[in-house]
Design an enzyme around this catalytic site. Structure first.
Site, PDB file in Angstrom:
ATOM      1  N   ASP A 291       0.849  -1.188   0.000  1.00 29.54           N
ATOM      2  CA  ASP A 291       0.000   0.000   0.000  1.00 29.54           C
ATOM      3  C   ASP A 291       0.890   1.247   0.000  1.00 29.54           C
ATOM      4  O   ASP A 291       1.884   1.306   0.737  1.00 29.54           O
ATOM      5  CB  ASP A 291      -0.915   0.004   1.218  1.00 29.54           C
ATOM      6  CG  ASP A 291      -1.959   1.101   1.166  1.00 29.54           C
ATOM      7  OD1 ASP A 291      -3.058   0.838   0.653  1.00 29.54           O
ATOM      8  OD2 ASP A 291      -1.664   2.223   1.622  1.00 29.54           O
ATOM      9  N   GLU A 334      -4.622   2.348  -4.449  1.00 30.14           N
ATOM     10  CA  GLU A 334      -3.167   2.467  -4.268  1.00 30.14           C
ATOM     11  C   GLU A 334      -2.586   1.176  -3.706  1.00 30.14           C
ATOM     12  O   GLU A 334      -1.523   1.178  -3.102  1.00 30.14           O
ATOM     13  CB  GLU A 334      -2.828   3.649  -3.347  1.00 30.14           C
ATOM     14  CG  GLU A 334      -3.219   3.480  -1.882  1.00 30.14           C
ATOM     15  CD  GLU A 334      -4.645   3.906  -1.555  1.00 30.14           C
ATOM     16  OE1 GLU A 334      -4.911   4.185  -0.379  1.00 30.14           O
ATOM     17  OE2 GLU A 334      -5.480   3.966  -2.479  1.00 30.14           O
TER      18      GLU A 334
END
Length: 431
Positions: A291, A334
């Site tokens: 992430d 993301e």
């Protein structure tokens, strides 16, 4: 004697004209050659159905013996000097063009036809006969063209230094197949007698000899480039049948539009298959969930275009770091995932390598870029993709909540030493 001479003259005239157009392809374009090739298709079929001359060995049609045989040799020339991706264009163009013609004729039948002043009406029966013969002939040409190219390449393994024999055998074999196929249609549609088959076959063998001689002479005297070495049959077949385009579309359908990585749908399907294979073979499989730290603030402060650049740069970096057998996915905004055939310690080292590379390679003067990652490995408690993902996601959450810019993959159970200690499903699970 006169008929034989005229047939030879027609073959020489046809071949000379077509290779002249082909020879000037770099100046006038290859499309001129291809259009001229296709423009003869109606005349070939019409002559093959009604125009015959008598030779000592039987009845012969210039449309079949000269024009069709010449077209097949021209397609082989196009393949030899260009490639399979080029030669498939006229092959499919002729096939689809005739399918279009049949479709239009079926619609034209619905018109309320007005007679001309002299009372003439269109001969729909003639159009029907020619249409179906052209469709059948084009279907045979489609098969013939692929066969002659594959046979030419196959013979290259044994006759690489005997170009004339290689071409002659290829052309003669495929024309024999074509004669049997086209005569079948002529017999049932136009009532052609057996003498047409025998005469046509002898004539096509003569055409194979004449065209092969002219083709080899042209290649040696007028084409400067070397004849390519024999190529793989499977690759050629895939190209001729557009299979590589199909596979590319299938592959592209499972890709993320922004980064080009595999998407979430592919993660779900490929991940389940990978876990099942790991359990079946006892080979290690680890999952990394990555992430981008503070990604929302990058979008808020610098705009989504800048955020997209960050995602693309990280995707490119992941593609450079992982091994070719590893799979990289974009599974969220993301969030990225990597499936790798590595034991737990090796997967943790990979995660640290990625973290360090992102920190040093993608940061800008405007802001720093870091990532957090959670890692899990297939084991006794993670025997499906959902369990593997849940554990990696839990560890990712811990990495985010304890300061970010870190990799968390606390080993547990069989992850302690990075080895899969379970046995095959049909046996008891080891401790």
């Amino acid at each position: 004697m006169l008929n034989s001479f005229l047939l030879l003259a027609e073959a020489v005239f046809y071949f000379g004209t077509m290779v002249t157009l082909f020879g000037f392809r770099n100046r006038i374009g290859l499309g001129v050659f291809v259009c001229a090739l296709g423009a003869m298709h109606f005349l070939e079929t019409y002559l093959a159905s009604v125009f015959y001359v008598a030779l000592p060995f039987g009845m012969v049609s210039p449309g079949s013996a000269v024009l069709f045989s010449g077209k097949l040799v021209m397609l082989l020339l196009l393949y030899i000097k260009e490639d399979a991706a080029t030669v498939r264009q006229p092959i499919y163009g002729l096939l689809l063009g005739n399918a279009l013609m049949i479709g239009l004729v079926l619609i034209l039948r619905l018109h309320d036809i007005a007679p001309l002043p002299d009372g003439k009406l269109p001969d729909i029966a003639f159009i029907d006969k020619m249409g179906w013969l052209m469709a059948w002939g084009t279907s045979l040409l489609f098969i013939d063209a692929i066969l002659i190219i594959l046979l030419y390449e196959k013979l290259g393994k044994y006759l690489r230094n005997a170009l004339f024999t290689r071409i002659l055998v290829s052309v003669a074999c495929v024309l024999t197949f074509d004669q049997a196929g086209f005569f079948t249609a002529l017999h049932f549609i136009a009532g052609a007698p057996v003498a047409v088959f025998l005469g046509g076959w002898f004539a096509k063998m003569g055409a194979a000899l004449a065209f092969s001689i002219m083709l080899v002479a042209y290649l040696r005297w007028f084409e400067a480039r070397q004849i390519p070495a024999p190529r793989g049959l499977s690759d050629i077949f895939d190209t001729l049948t557009y299979r590589e385009r199909y596979e590319a579309l299938v592959e592209q359908a499972g890709r993320d539009g922004l980064t080009g990585l595999l998407n979430r749908g592919r993660f779900d399907s490929d991940g389940e298959a990978a876990v099942a294979a790991s359990l079946r073979t006892a080979k290690p499989l680890s999952l990394l969930i990555i992430d981008v730290d503070h990604f929302k603030s990058i979008n808020d402060r610098f705009g989504h275009a800048e955020g997209d650049k960050v995602l693309k740069s990280i995707a490119a970096l992941l593609g450079e770091i992982v091994s070719p057998e590893d799979q990289v996915f974009r599974i969220g905004g993301e969030e990225f995932a990597i499936l790798c055939s590595r034991p737990h310690p090796a997967a943790r080292l990979l995660g640290e390598s990625i973290r360090h590379a992102v920190k040093t390679s993608t940061s800008t003067s405007r802001f720093d870029i870091t990532i957090s990652a959670g890692i899990s490995t297939v084991g006794e408690t993670t025997r499906c993709l959902a369990d593997l993902f849940a554990l990696a996601d839990q560890r990712l959450y811990k990495a985010k909540s304890t300061g970010r810019d870190r990799v968390v993959g606390e080993p547990g159970g069989n992850e302690a030493d990075g080895r899969n200690t379970w046995t095959r499903p049909e046996r008891s699970v080891g401790a």
